[in-house]
Write an enzyme that holds these catalytic residues in place. Sequence first.
Site, PDB file in Angstrom:
ATOM      1  N   SER A   1     -34.234 -38.373  31.127  1.00 55.43           N
ATOM      2  CA  SER A   1     -33.857 -38.098  29.906  1.00 55.43           C
ATOM      3  C   SER A   1     -33.627 -39.471  29.277  1.00 55.43           C
ATOM      4  CB  SER A   1     -32.725 -37.300  30.159  1.00 55.43           C
ATOM      5  OG  SER A   1     -32.362 -36.867  28.715  1.00 55.43           O
ATOM      6  N   HIS A   2     -32.322 -39.423  28.757  1.00 54.07           N
ATOM      7  CA  HIS A   2     -31.947 -40.658  27.803  1.00 54.07           C
ATOM      8  C   HIS A   2     -31.482 -41.980  28.938  1.00 54.07           C
ATOM      9  CE1 HIS A   2     -28.777 -38.126  29.413  1.00 54.07           C
ATOM     10  NE2 HIS A   2     -27.960 -39.201  29.198  1.00 54.07           N
TER      11      HIS A   2
ATOM     12  N   ASP B   1     -34.786 -38.614  22.387  1.00 55.19           N
ATOM     13  CA  ASP B   1     -34.601 -39.352  23.380  1.00 55.19           C
ATOM     14  C   ASP B   1     -35.638 -39.469  24.318  1.00 55.19           C
ATOM     15  OD1 ASP B   1     -34.628 -36.910  24.461  1.00 55.19           O
ATOM     16  OD2 ASP B   1     -33.166 -37.051  26.029  1.00 55.19           O
TER      17      ASP B   1
ATOM     18  N   ASP C   1     -37.043 -38.184  26.902  1.00 55.67           N
ATOM     19  CA  ASP C   1     -37.760 -36.985  27.258  1.00 55.67           C
ATOM     20  C   ASP C   1     -38.193 -36.065  26.028  1.00 55.67           C
ATOM     21  OD1 ASP C   1     -35.303 -36.253  27.809  1.00 55.67           O
ATOM     22  OD2 ASP C   1     -35.831 -34.829  29.250  1.00 55.67           O
TER      23      ASP C   1
ATOM     24  N   ASP D   1     -36.111 -34.037  24.400  1.00 57.41           N
ATOM     25  CA  ASP D   1     -35.070 -32.819  24.238  1.00 57.41           C
ATOM     26  C   ASP D   1     -33.843 -32.829  23.256  1.00 57.41           C
ATOM     27  OD1 ASP D   1     -33.830 -34.321  26.214  1.00 57.41           O
ATOM     28  OD2 ASP D   1     -33.949 -32.487  27.802  1.00 57.41           O
ATOM     29  N   ARG D   2     -33.391 -34.007  23.193  1.00 50.46           N
ATOM     30  CA  ARG D   2     -32.382 -34.398  22.217  1.00 50.46           C
ATOM     31  C   ARG D   2     -32.486 -34.811  21.065  1.00 50.46           C
ATOM     32  NH1 ARG D   2     -27.457 -37.209  26.035  1.00 50.46           N
ATOM     33  NH2 ARG D   2     -27.918 -35.904  27.785  1.00 50.46           N
TER      34      ARG D   2
ATOM     35  N   LYS E   1     -33.940 -27.592  25.853  1.00 46.34           N
ATOM     36  CA  LYS E   1     -33.428 -28.033  24.236  1.00 46.34           C
ATOM     37  C   LYS E   1     -34.648 -29.058  23.734  1.00 46.34           C
ATOM     38  CE  LYS E   1     -30.570 -31.931  26.164  1.00 46.34           C
ATOM     39  NZ  LYS E   1     -30.407 -31.527  27.724  1.00 46.34           N
TER      40      LYS E   1
END
Length: 546
Positions: free
Chosen positions: A116-117, A280, A282, A284-285, A379
């Site tokens: 992710s982030h 972010d 990947d 999703d944010r 998300k």
Amino acid sequence: MGNSQATTIATTPFADQRPGTSGLRKKVEVFQQRHYLENFIQSIFDSLEGYQGATLVVGGDGRYYNREAIQKILKIAAANGVGRIVIGQSGILSTPAASALIRGLTAFGGIVLSASHNPGGPHGDFGVKYDVANGGPAPEKVTDAIYARTREITSFRIVEAPDVDIDRLGETRVGDMRVDVVDSVGNYKALMQTLFDFDRIRDAFRSGFTFTFDAMSAVTGPYARALFEEELGARPGSVINATPLPDFGGHHPDPNLVHARHLYDLAMSDAAPDLCAASDGDGDRNLIIGRGRFVTPSDSLAILAANATIAPGYRKGIAGLARSMPTSGAADRVAERLGVPLYETPTGWKYFGNLLDAGLVTICGEESAGAGSDHLREKDGLWAVLFWLDILAARKESVDAIVRQHWTTYGRNYYSRHDYEEVASDGAHALIDALRQRLPTLKGQYLGGLEVATADDFAYHDPVDGSDSQHQGLRVIFADGSRIVYRLSGTGTAGATLRVYIERYEPDPARQHMATEAALANLVSLSREIAAIERYTQRAAPSVIT
Ligand code: G16
């Protein structure tokens, strides 16, 4: 070469493969240990039934170790009898695009490679997450089974085969298994076109609407270029840091006010575009900042929900809303006014899956910069940005005006999250244990002049499958509706991260324009006192405030 040529390799378990809030996240060096990834992937297969001959989707955010991991996964999947694997070109699939592809192909599930982030690169983080057939993260019972398997695994199966050229589109084979390398963007872009009024957004750009999207050298670059610049006509160069890099250019691909500070500064400057946004590692944010106005993720969720019927995909209305427990109550007020239910879930997108599948919820989101809807089961960063673009194009008002008007109508939830990152794990757990024990004694007490109305350890009962999740965060709720929530992050890879969520509701429009720090000052000092944060963590102040 057939699966008969799969070999069985002896291995020994690793003790630390328990998936966290969102899959298994560890330092790259941990994943690079001999058989570490192999054990985890084999444990996924060992915990599943019925995948033989079926289709799986595989892709990641392009971070360091993505390519090597994909080659290993292909060979282990072939040895375990998977029928077909669909991979995004060059191994790239944003987390929402992977979800959309799993759903679009009615695949058995998918393996998403991302931390992710979190930062990437040889000394950064890597991660593996298993998604189920609805395109969402595996529910707890599946991740628990995978973890149990990792504790007792003695061998994995793998075929010997040359590496697949994952940069070339088309079909190939690994053993008996078919491999399709597909365009990473097309399927996702088509889905977005069904939800939003692209003509309206195009008109806005043609009329001079200005926009900067920061892909943070992460996975959304190709998606953002294709959507915003090529399809919707945003000025070339509107998408910055658009090339996914294995180490995200050495940055922390987290779209918050710390790691995307430059974007915030741009949005507050004289040269500010109408909308600044980011996503972010990947994809999703999301981060939304209008000219002169940062929108908190909790407010963004509420505003999207309140304006949802503007977008063609939501014109029919929304069935219900959901938010994670630490997310502010702003969405609750929208749900109330719309007359739809609001579900409060533990932190972790996986908890929204059942509600979305059952049609109980249309839009959901979290304070951790995530929002999404029933269009997929993750998300979705670019979805949120497109939603804002569509609302702005339709309402022809500024972000600031829309936010202020929202507060006037619904009240403002002042909100801030304080993170104490990489503190000693023992101290962090001791803090939570001690506070948990004190919770029953807090009710009715006056702390910092505020009366404690409730203090509890949040537990969730899933209304769809009846499962229960305990110990999902400690809540101290005051009589005036203010709240302090404490929990330990489930996504860090070093030590422990204590998250403290602080919130105060202000219904009076005359008092809705204070600086957040000032509005929350009393609660912030209270948050430190109540949990004796400095004593347990040796930290006088948080490392990150968002
Ligand atoms: C994941 C989860 C989110 C969660 C976030 C932070 O997001 O999907 O539901 O809110 O982690 O979790 P924690 O507070 O436990 O660190 P992402 O974007 O990291 O995949």
